[in-house]
Write a protein that holds these residues in place. Structure first.
Motif, PDB file in Angstrom:
ATOM      1  N   UNK A   1       0.822  -1.203   0.000  1.00 47.89           N
ATOM      2  CA  UNK A   1       0.000   0.000   0.000  1.00 47.89           C
ATOM      3  C   UNK A   1       0.856   1.252   0.000  1.00 47.89           C
ATOM      4  N   UNK A   2       0.305   2.325  -0.524  1.00 45.10           N
ATOM      5  CA  UNK A   2       1.066   3.567  -0.689  1.00 45.10           C
ATOM      6  C   UNK A   2       1.434   4.185   0.656  1.00 45.10           C
ATOM      7  N   UNK A   3       0.655   3.913   1.697  1.00 43.58           N
ATOM      8  CA  UNK A   3       0.932   4.506   3.010  1.00 43.58           C
ATOM      9  C   UNK A   3       2.260   4.035   3.588  1.00 43.58           C
ATOM     10  N   UNK A   4       2.734   2.867   3.156  1.00 45.31           N
ATOM     11  CA  UNK A   4       3.992   2.341   3.693  1.00 45.31           C
ATOM     12  C   UNK A   4       5.193   3.212   3.316  1.00 45.31           C
ATOM     13  N   UNK A   5       5.055   4.016   2.265  1.00 48.14           N
ATOM     14  CA  UNK A   5       6.145   4.908   1.876  1.00 48.14           C
ATOM     15  C   UNK A   5       6.367   6.020   2.899  1.00 48.14           C
ATOM     16  N   UNK A   6       5.372   6.235   3.752  1.00 50.95           N
ATOM     17  CA  UNK A   6       5.499   7.257   4.792  1.00 50.95           C
ATOM     18  C   UNK A   6       5.573   6.635   6.185  1.00 50.95           C
ATOM     19  N   UNK A   7       6.019   5.375   6.248  1.00 47.25           N
ATOM     20  CA  UNK A   7       6.092   4.692   7.542  1.00 47.25           C
ATOM     21  C   UNK A   7       7.162   5.272   8.458  1.00 47.25           C
ATOM     22  N   UNK A   8       8.102   6.051   7.898  1.00 48.83           N
ATOM     23  CA  UNK A   8       9.113   6.703   8.733  1.00 48.83           C
ATOM     24  C   UNK A   8       8.760   8.131   9.079  1.00 48.83           C
ATOM     25  N   UNK A   9       7.519   8.536   8.796  1.00 48.14           N
ATOM     26  CA  UNK A   9       7.129   9.926   8.977  1.00 48.14           C
ATOM     27  C   UNK A   9       6.921  10.362  10.425  1.00 48.14           C
ATOM     28  N   UNK A  10       6.268   9.561  11.275  1.00 43.39           N
ATOM     29  CA  UNK A  10       5.986  10.030  12.648  1.00 43.39           C
ATOM     30  C   UNK A  10       7.182  10.555  13.422  1.00 43.39           C
ATOM     31  N   UNK A  11       8.320   9.820  13.475  1.00 40.78           N
ATOM     32  CA  UNK A  11       9.451  10.382  14.227  1.00 40.78           C
ATOM     33  C   UNK A  11       9.987  11.668  13.626  1.00 40.78           C
ATOM     34  N   UNK A  12       9.822  11.824  12.321  1.00 45.31           N
ATOM     35  CA  UNK A  12      10.261  13.055  11.661  1.00 45.31           C
ATOM     36  C   UNK A  12       9.406  14.239  12.099  1.00 45.31           C
ATOM     37  N   UNK A  13       8.099  14.053  12.104  1.00 46.64           N
ATOM     38  CA  UNK A  13       7.194  15.130  12.476  1.00 46.64           C
ATOM     39  C   UNK A  13       7.371  15.531  13.933  1.00 46.64           C
TER      40      UNK A  13
END
Length: 317
Positions: A99-111
């Protein structure tokens, strides 16, 4: 906005509006750049699987931090199912299978870390730059360099304790050795490049294209110039992270100079510029997206404030 960023431009918007502009810029940059690093780490994990206790650096162009493998390749955002033949192939297969959402799986710690750090950094820079320009007279061209360095020190000082609580491996000193020179060079070259591009295209106000190009070029120059410090910082982070993950007794903390000497002895002078292309590919677009979005946000609020002020002046007259 004028080509030389006069005081009226910054005073035309409130600090809160500056914070909103930098916040939106950080979020947009994170959304656009994070997939690149997720794919890079997946490719890296496929080539050399991460064993338990192994560390790697996660960086999306705004900030970086160490990740420790707790149970081998069990975490989804760097798990490596299937076989990828390259970056584009990895993008396609990850989207199809997970799924396309997996490309942003590293986003939470960044935000969690990058957004507040970016808001503090950019807002401080603008305020400092205006204050320094008004006091430096004929030497005002140096103001962006000093403001960039001071803003980075301030942002790192505020954010570093939060990062230390989370990972205990970032460190304030190594961060400053890389990020303060980067920031100073970046802002100085950005302001210079923006002014030159405005003159070249015969425009008084820098367009989105002008700020994007100036941001990309200045970010590239700063990234290349500070790459040796980035290599040293990454090595120290990884070594300390693996020692802590494996519950090993920490050795004496090596100085930056000693780490540089070790790298040169092992890999030659070119070892100090390891990862040149990946860093450039990541930092240049991140800088371009961040600064152009930030400038666009400031221009939007400036225009909005002027439009609001017109009816007030008319009614008072």
């Amino acid at each position: 906005m004028s080509a030389q960023m006069p005081v009226s431009e910054v005073n035309g918007i409130t600090p809160f509006q500056q914070m909103l502009s930098s916040c939106s810029g950080a979020i947009i940059t994170s959304l656009l750049v994070t997939p690149l690093d997720v794919v890079k780490i997946r490719l890296q994990a496929q080539k050399s699987p991460f064993p338990k206790g192994k560390c790697f650096v996660y960086c999306n162009g705004l900030m970086d931090h160490i990740c420790v493998c707790e149970n081998g390749n069990s975490k989804a955002w760097y798990k490596a199912p299937g076989h990828f033949t390259g970056t584009l192939d990895a993008f396609i297969k990850i989207i199809r299978r997970e799924g396309i959402r997996s490309l942003w799986s590293g986003l939470p710690p960044t935000l969690v870390m990058a957004v507040p750090a970016t808001v503090i950094y950019f807002t401080c820079y603008d305020q400092l730059c205006v204050a320094l320009k008004s006091r430096m007279g004929r030497h005002s061209e140096v103001a962006p360099l000093l403001a960039g360095a001071l803003a980075r020190v301030g942002a790192a000082t505020v954010i570093s304790p939060l990062e230390l609580i989370r990972t205990k491996m970032q460190g304030w000193g190594p961060t400053l050795l890389r990020d303060v020179p980067f920031s100073a060079m970046y802002w100085y070259n950005y302001e210079l490049g923006k002014r030159w591009l405005c003159e070249h295209y015969n425009t008084r106000e820098p367009t989105f294209t002008v700020t994007f190009i100036a941001g990309a070029v200045s970010g590239s120059i700063a990234a290349v110039a500070t790459l040796p410090f980035d290599v040293v910082k990454t090595r120290r982070q990884v070594e300390l992270g693996e020692q802590e993950a494996l519950n090993l007794r920490a050795q004496a903390y090596p100085s930056t100079l000693s780490v540089m000497r070790k790298i040169v002895a092992e890999n030659g002078a070119t070892g100090l510029f390891a990862g040149f292309l990946p860093r450039l590919v990541k930092v240049a677009p991140a800088c371009a997206i961040m600064i152009s979005t930030y400038e666009f946000g400031k221009a939007f609020f400036n225009k909005r404030n002027k439009e609001r002020a017109v009816p007030t002046l008319q009614s008072s007259s």
